[in-house]
Design a protein around this motif. Structure first.
Motif, PDB file in Angstrom:
ATOM      1  N   ALA A   1       0.840  -1.192   0.000  1.00 45.60           N
ATOM      2  CA  ALA A   1       0.000   0.000   0.000  1.00 45.60           C
ATOM      3  C   ALA A   1       0.879   1.248   0.000  1.00 45.60           C
ATOM      4  O   ALA A   1       2.099   1.165   0.113  1.00 45.60           O
ATOM      5  CB  ALA A   1      -0.907  -0.013   1.231  1.00 45.60           C
ATOM      6  N   ASN A   2       0.227   2.416  -0.113  1.00 43.81           N
ATOM      7  CA  ASN A   2       0.937   3.697  -0.068  1.00 43.81           C
ATOM      8  C   ASN A   2       1.296   4.028   1.371  1.00 43.81           C
ATOM      9  O   ASN A   2       0.423   4.031   2.247  1.00 43.81           O
ATOM     10  CB  ASN A   2       0.039   4.809  -0.609  1.00 43.81           C
TER      11      ASN A   2
ATOM     12  N   ILE B   1      -0.956   8.616   1.118  1.00 43.33           N
ATOM     13  CA  ILE B   1      -0.928   8.669  -0.341  1.00 43.33           C
ATOM     14  C   ILE B   1      -0.343  10.008  -0.748  1.00 43.33           C
ATOM     15  O   ILE B   1      -0.914  11.057  -0.455  1.00 43.33           O
ATOM     16  CB  ILE B   1      -2.324   8.461  -0.941  1.00 43.33           C
ATOM     17  N   GLU B   2       0.845   9.955  -1.355  1.00 41.99           N
ATOM     18  CA  GLU B   2       1.525  11.185  -1.741  1.00 41.99           C
ATOM     19  C   GLU B   2       0.910  11.749  -3.011  1.00 41.99           C
ATOM     20  O   GLU B   2       0.426  10.998  -3.867  1.00 41.99           O
ATOM     21  CB  GLU B   2       3.013  10.890  -1.938  1.00 41.99           C
ATOM     22  N   SER B   3       0.941  13.067  -3.141  1.00 44.12           N
ATOM     23  CA  SER B   3       0.402  13.734  -4.318  1.00 44.12           C
ATOM     24  C   SER B   3       1.095  13.217  -5.579  1.00 44.12           C
ATOM     25  O   SER B   3       2.320  13.188  -5.645  1.00 44.12           O
ATOM     26  CB  SER B   3       0.612  15.247  -4.176  1.00 44.12           C
TER      27      SER B   3
ATOM     28  N   PRO C   1      -0.032   6.809  -7.697  1.00 43.66           N
ATOM     29  CA  PRO C   1      -1.231   5.993  -7.931  1.00 43.66           C
ATOM     30  C   PRO C   1      -1.640   5.354  -6.600  1.00 43.66           C
ATOM     31  O   PRO C   1      -0.790   5.122  -5.740  1.00 43.66           O
ATOM     32  CB  PRO C   1      -0.742   4.920  -8.909  1.00 43.66           C
ATOM     33  N   THR C   2      -2.930   5.151  -6.418  1.00 43.67           N
ATOM     34  CA  THR C   2      -3.385   4.469  -5.204  1.00 43.67           C
ATOM     35  C   THR C   2      -3.041   2.991  -5.309  1.00 43.67           C
ATOM     36  O   THR C   2      -3.405   2.325  -6.279  1.00 43.67           O
ATOM     37  CB  THR C   2      -4.899   4.650  -5.022  1.00 43.67           C
ATOM     38  N   VAL C   3      -2.307   2.499  -4.317  1.00 46.01           N
ATOM     39  CA  VAL C   3      -1.846   1.109  -4.329  1.00 46.01           C
ATOM     40  C   VAL C   3      -2.431   0.390  -3.119  1.00 46.01           C
ATOM     41  O   VAL C   3      -2.343   0.876  -1.989  1.00 46.01           O
ATOM     42  CB  VAL C   3      -0.299   1.042  -4.285  1.00 46.01           C
ATOM     43  N   ASN C   4      -3.065  -0.737  -3.381  1.00 46.11           N
ATOM     44  CA  ASN C   4      -3.541  -1.607  -2.301  1.00 46.11           C
ATOM     45  C   ASN C   4      -3.669  -2.995  -2.901  1.00 46.11           C
ATOM     46  O   ASN C   4      -4.709  -3.364  -3.419  1.00 46.11           O
ATOM     47  CB  ASN C   4      -4.879  -1.108  -1.751  1.00 46.11           C
TER      48      ASN C   4
END
Ligand SMILES: [Cu+2]
Length: 127
Positions: free
Chosen positions: A69-70, A82-84, A87-90
């Motif tokens: 995940a982020n 989640i950094e600007s 991509p959203t990671v999960n």
């Protein structure tokens, strides 16, 4: 004589099917993607540099579950974030499997971690 031709044609047909099957497997495996391997409780490398627009291939080479995940581990404390531009990671890996994350469409440095294993951090630099 006729038998020989039948055997020959049959073998040729089998060979064509086998080679065709190999070609299909090759195209389905994203071997040209940047790849990071995961062991039992760590990333086997802690950072990777990729290009803008790339997907990242993660390969779990151990019989070990990972949830990527982020965020990052600070010591033994998980810091989801989640950094600007990230991509959203999960993504869950169950062991001896692989999967892609991304694409990473923005240049920058992004942190990924495994929510299960303290210290299992990966830094992705996109340029
Ligand atoms: Cu893990």
């Amino acid at each position: 004589m006729y038998k020989r031709i039948v055997v020959g044609v049959t073998l040729f047909g089998l060979l064509t099917i086998l080679l065709g099957a190999c070609a299909i497997v090759d195209t389905a495996t994203p071997t040209n993607l940047p790849t990071v391997k995961m062991g039992g409780s760590t990333f086997l490398q802690t950072s990777i540099t990729i290009h803008k627009g790339d997907m990242l291939n993660l390969v779990d080479v151990a019989p070990s579950t990972h949830i990527i995940a982020n965020g990052t581990w600070k010591g033994t404390t998980p810091k989801p974030a989640i950094e600007s531009g990230a991509p959203t990671v999960n993504k869950t890996f169950l062991g001896n499997d692989s999967g892609t994350i991304g694409p990473f469409t923005t240049a920058g440095t992004f942190n990924l971690y495994c929510t299960i294993h303290p210290g299992m951090n990966l830094t992705v630099t996109v340029q």
